[in-house]
Design a protein around this motif. Structure first.
Motif, PDB file in Angstrom:
ATOM      1  N   LYS A  19       2.131   3.159   3.889  1.00  0.00           N
ATOM      2  CA  LYS A  19       1.326   3.777   3.125  1.00  0.00           C
ATOM      3  C   LYS A  19      -0.048   3.162   3.318  1.00  0.00           C
ATOM      4  N   SER A  20      -0.505   1.675   3.254  1.00  0.00           N
ATOM      5  CA  SER A  20      -1.352   1.306   3.349  1.00  0.00           C
ATOM      6  C   SER A  20      -2.074   1.268   4.547  1.00  0.00           C
ATOM      7  N   THR A  21      -1.280   1.248   5.904  1.00  0.00           N
ATOM      8  CA  THR A  21      -1.622   1.161   7.282  1.00  0.00           C
ATOM      9  C   THR A  21      -2.167   2.687   7.435  1.00  0.00           C
ATOM     10  N   LEU A  43      -7.228  -1.023   0.910  1.00  0.00           N
ATOM     11  CA  LEU A  43      -6.583  -0.588  -0.121  1.00  0.00           C
ATOM     12  C   LEU A  43      -6.096  -1.493  -0.997  1.00  0.00           C
ATOM     13  N   ASP A  44      -5.349  -2.418  -0.352  1.00  0.00           N
ATOM     14  CA  ASP A  44      -4.540  -3.577  -1.016  1.00  0.00           C
ATOM     15  C   ASP A  44      -5.599  -4.917  -1.057  1.00  0.00           C
ATOM     16  N   ASN A  45      -6.379  -4.958  -2.234  1.00  0.00           N
ATOM     17  CA  ASN A  45      -7.268  -5.950  -2.176  1.00  0.00           C
ATOM     18  C   ASN A  45      -7.052  -7.100  -2.803  1.00  0.00           C
ATOM     19  N   ARG A  52       3.244  -9.194  -1.370  1.00  0.00           N
ATOM     20  CA  ARG A  52       4.445  -8.470  -1.872  1.00  0.00           C
ATOM     21  C   ARG A  52       4.517  -7.084  -1.421  1.00  0.00           C
ATOM     22  N   GLY A  53       3.444  -6.483  -0.749  1.00  0.00           N
ATOM     23  CA  GLY A  53       3.524  -5.165  -0.246  1.00  0.00           C
ATOM     24  C   GLY A  53       3.308  -4.107  -1.351  1.00  0.00           C
ATOM     25  N   ILE A  54       2.916  -4.571  -2.367  1.00  0.00           N
ATOM     26  CA  ILE A  54       2.575  -3.436  -3.343  1.00  0.00           C
ATOM     27  C   ILE A  54       1.445  -3.267  -4.040  1.00  0.00           C
ATOM     28  N   THR A  55       1.069  -1.946  -4.428  1.00  0.00           N
ATOM     29  CA  THR A  55      -0.420  -1.712  -5.045  1.00  0.00           C
ATOM     30  C   THR A  55      -0.049  -1.944  -6.290  1.00  0.00           C
ATOM     31  N   ILE A  56      -0.890  -2.692  -6.787  1.00  0.00           N
ATOM     32  CA  ILE A  56      -0.921  -2.857  -8.432  1.00  0.00           C
ATOM     33  C   ILE A  56      -1.995  -2.094  -9.205  1.00  0.00           C
TER      34      ILE A  56
HETATM   35 MG    MG Z   1       0.687  -1.227   0.600  1.00  0.00          MG
END
Ligand code: MG
Ligand code: GDP
Length: 597
Positions: A19-21, A43-45, A52-56
């Motif tokens: 997703k982020s890529t 987007l993952d800042n 952890r590879g998650i978007t908070i």
């Molecule tokens: Mg991501």
């Protein structure tokens, strides 16, 4: 921007599917940032998100492509943030479903896709990582059709990593996702999609305008909160901050209005013009409630003020976690904190440790119990909510205890099914459904949340070599045969370790606990009994033998591996001890003791 030139979409993907890529590639291809400005994964800042590879926190980016404005909404990628996800989805008309060509569809993806379908989204399947040697795009295409029931004949094939298929994705967004609808002439109606604290801008509010328009200087009203504010800035992220004259129907952007506290800007609230308000608020507003509670205490009592400051700062950005002061006989002053789920708890805990450099003791996580109490001479019968096992009222007054239950969906390769079924069964699970899709099993279980908050997810992951995925939602409280189990070290109850357990599993839990504590507490000059008890009844007991005089180094009980592990941990940080009467308990013991054996 005219409505027919706007497209709003989100990306649904399982963690690590790209997703982020892909988002970064979309930003790069549309010229939002130059190559040099692209830090890795825009987007993952946050560090923890990256690791952890998650978007908070949801973020949104406005892209320009072939005369259109494309708003890409990034959504949080974890079950704990399900409500925020639902609001982000409600702000869009479509979604990209990104599936790893080598991994296929996962449970988390399914849950989000169904939500997206419920919002009437147009979903564009994107099969990513086609560059991988293990990629099987045709199999994944079929899986998307069989499992999700989505037409995948015109799925876009991409390699976000090598930049293949990116323009096709952008074209598909324009061609296939419907333009938003809205009425410029109607009174302002906008949804508060997200809010966060920015050190320069103050509280920033992400909005999706439905009708009317939002402009600088306008006096707005938050309908659920009932507050009014004056807008001082309107803009969008490209992903750079860009100030705009206004936001019209269908548009997504941000506003600032000198709001001091994110708690005032609640996700899902309806924003309207205070002088010319809309008749009806948007549906679906929900006040989020913490579901998992635990105590956070500084290891060093002198750090209490620092902890208070740090927690307050974190709370500036996250209105969904709650805290109040708590004092414990054993741990001194600290905070009782409430979280949306276990991952949320871990994120906050990790940020306090990492960003604020605090040494913390975390008490056993607890869910919210409902206790029905009988009447006394002075008081009527009543139902109370219990957030902390230490506050358990007199046992004789408790008529019944209700605990929260969840419905969990687990998706795993067939070969791991046996141990997973056993795990669910051991945790008092009730099997609702079991179906097969290709070589994968999809399991639905009802489980008490209490049995999941400790280490369910970790165990599920390790027993399936990481392949099982897990998703859940709450289904209400149910009565259970629940009791409070206390842990006594050298005859003294350690309140931080007390927990509410099911009577049927109390003995196993208690025995596991005392056995682990025996290994985790160093020997002293005297014998230390460790007991698990329900009421006055001891259900498990171990004894730490006294230290022999000739022992020079600190000596730990337990086997060699455990000892080595403990020593490794000591090397990483100073070994922190807590004094309980005359007994010193290492900080790690609290966390380790709570992991189930
Ligand atoms: Mg991501
Ligand atoms: P997210 O968790 O969905 O945001 O996934 P990321 O975008 O962080 O990607 C997870 C991992 O997969 C990273 O190591 C990426 O470099 C890698 N990745 C993403 N897209 C591709 C792709 O198209 N091909 C390959 N080989 N790797 C990819």
């Amino acid at each position: 921007t005219p409505l027919d030139k706007i497209r709003n979409f989100s990306i649904i993907a399982h963690i690590d599917h790209g997703k982020s890529t892909l988002a970064d590639r979309l930003i790069q291809t549309t010229g939002g940032l130059t190559e040099r400005e692209m830090s890795s994964q825009v987007l993952d800042n946050m560090d923890i998100e990256k690791e952890r590879g998650i978007t908070i926190k949801a973020q949104t980016v406005r892209l320009n492509w072939k005369g259109h404005v494309l708003n890409l909404m990034d959504t949080p990628g974890h079950v704990d943030f399900a409500y925020e996800v639902s609001r982000s989805l409600a702000a869009c008309e479509g979604a990209l479903l990104v599936v790893d060509a080598a991994q296929g569809v996962e449970a988390q993806t399914l849950a989000n896709v169904y939500q997206s379908i419920e919002h009437d989204h147009e979903i564009i399947p994107v099969i990513n990582k086609i560059d991988l040697p293990a990629a099987e795009p045709e199999m994944v295409r079929k899986e998307i059709e069989d499992v999700i029931g989505l037409d995948a004949s015109n799925a876009v094939m991409t390699s976000a990593k090598s930049g293949i298929g990116i323009e096709e994705v952008l074209d598909a967004v324009i061609e296939r996702i419907p333009a938003p609808k809205g009425d410029l002439g109607a009174p302002l109606k906008a949804m508060l999609v997200d809010s966060w604290y920015d050190p320069y801008l103050g509280v920033v509010i992400l909005v999706r305008v439905i009708d009317g328009k939002i402009v600088k200087g306008q006096s707005i009203k938050f309908m659920a909160a009932g507050t009014t504010h004056l807008i001082d800035r309107v803009g969008a992220f490209t992903p750079k901050i860009e100030t705009l004259a206004d936001l019209g129907p269908g548009e997504i952007g941000f506003i600032t209005a000198q709001i001091k506290d994110v708690a005032q800007a609640r996700v899902g609230d309806t924003i309207t013009d205070s002088k010319k308000p809309t008749a009806e608020a948007l549906p679906g507003f929900k006040e989020v409630q913490p579901v998992v509670f635990c105590g956070l205490f500084p290891v060093d009592a002198a750090d209490f003020d620092k902890l208070r400051e740090s927690i307050s700062k974190l709370r500036l950005n996250d209105a969904s976690f709650s805290f109040e002061m708590e004092s414990s006989a054993a741990l001194g002053f600290g905070f009782r904190c409430g979280f949306l789920g276990l991952l949320h708890l871990e994120i906050i805990q990790e940020r306090l440790i990492r960003e604020y450099d605090l040494d913390l003791i975390t008490t056993a996580p607890s869910v919210v119990y409902k206790l029905v109490l009988s009447h006394t001479k002075n008081e009527d019968a009543k139902t109370i909510e219990l957030h902390n096992p230490a506050d358990m009222p007199d046992i004789n007054r408790i008529q019944s205890i209700e605990e929260p239950w969840i419905e969990a969906t687990i998706y795993a390769p067939d070969e791991y099914l046996g141990p997973i079924l056993k795990l669910c069964q051991d945790r008092r699970g009730i099997q609702k459904n079991l179906t097969y899709v290709g070589g994968r099993a999809q399991l639905t279980y009802e489980l008490p949340l209490n049995e999941v908050v400790f280490d369910f997810y970790d165990r599920l992951k390790s027993m399936s070599k990481g392949y099982a995925s897990f998703d859940y939602h709450q289904i209400g409280h149910r009565e259970g045969d629940l009791v409070k189990m206390s842990i006594l070290v050298n005859e003294e109850p350690v309140d931080a370790l007390s927990m509410i357990v099911h009577r049927g599993t109390a003995e196993t839990r208690g025995r596991g606990m005392v056995e682990r504590l025996k290994d985790l507490i160093p020997r002293h000059l005297f014998k230390i009994p460790i007991q698990a008890a329900i009421g006055g009844k001891v259900i498990a007991r171990e004894t730490i033998a006294a230290m022999r005089k000739d022992v020079t180094a600190k000596c730990y009980g337990g086997d060699a591996t455990r000892k080595r592990k403990l020593l490794d941990k000591q090397k990483k940080g100073k070994l922190k001890m807590r004094e309980y009467g005359s007994v010193s308990i290492p900080q790690e013991a609290f966390i380790a003791a709570l992991r189930m054996g």
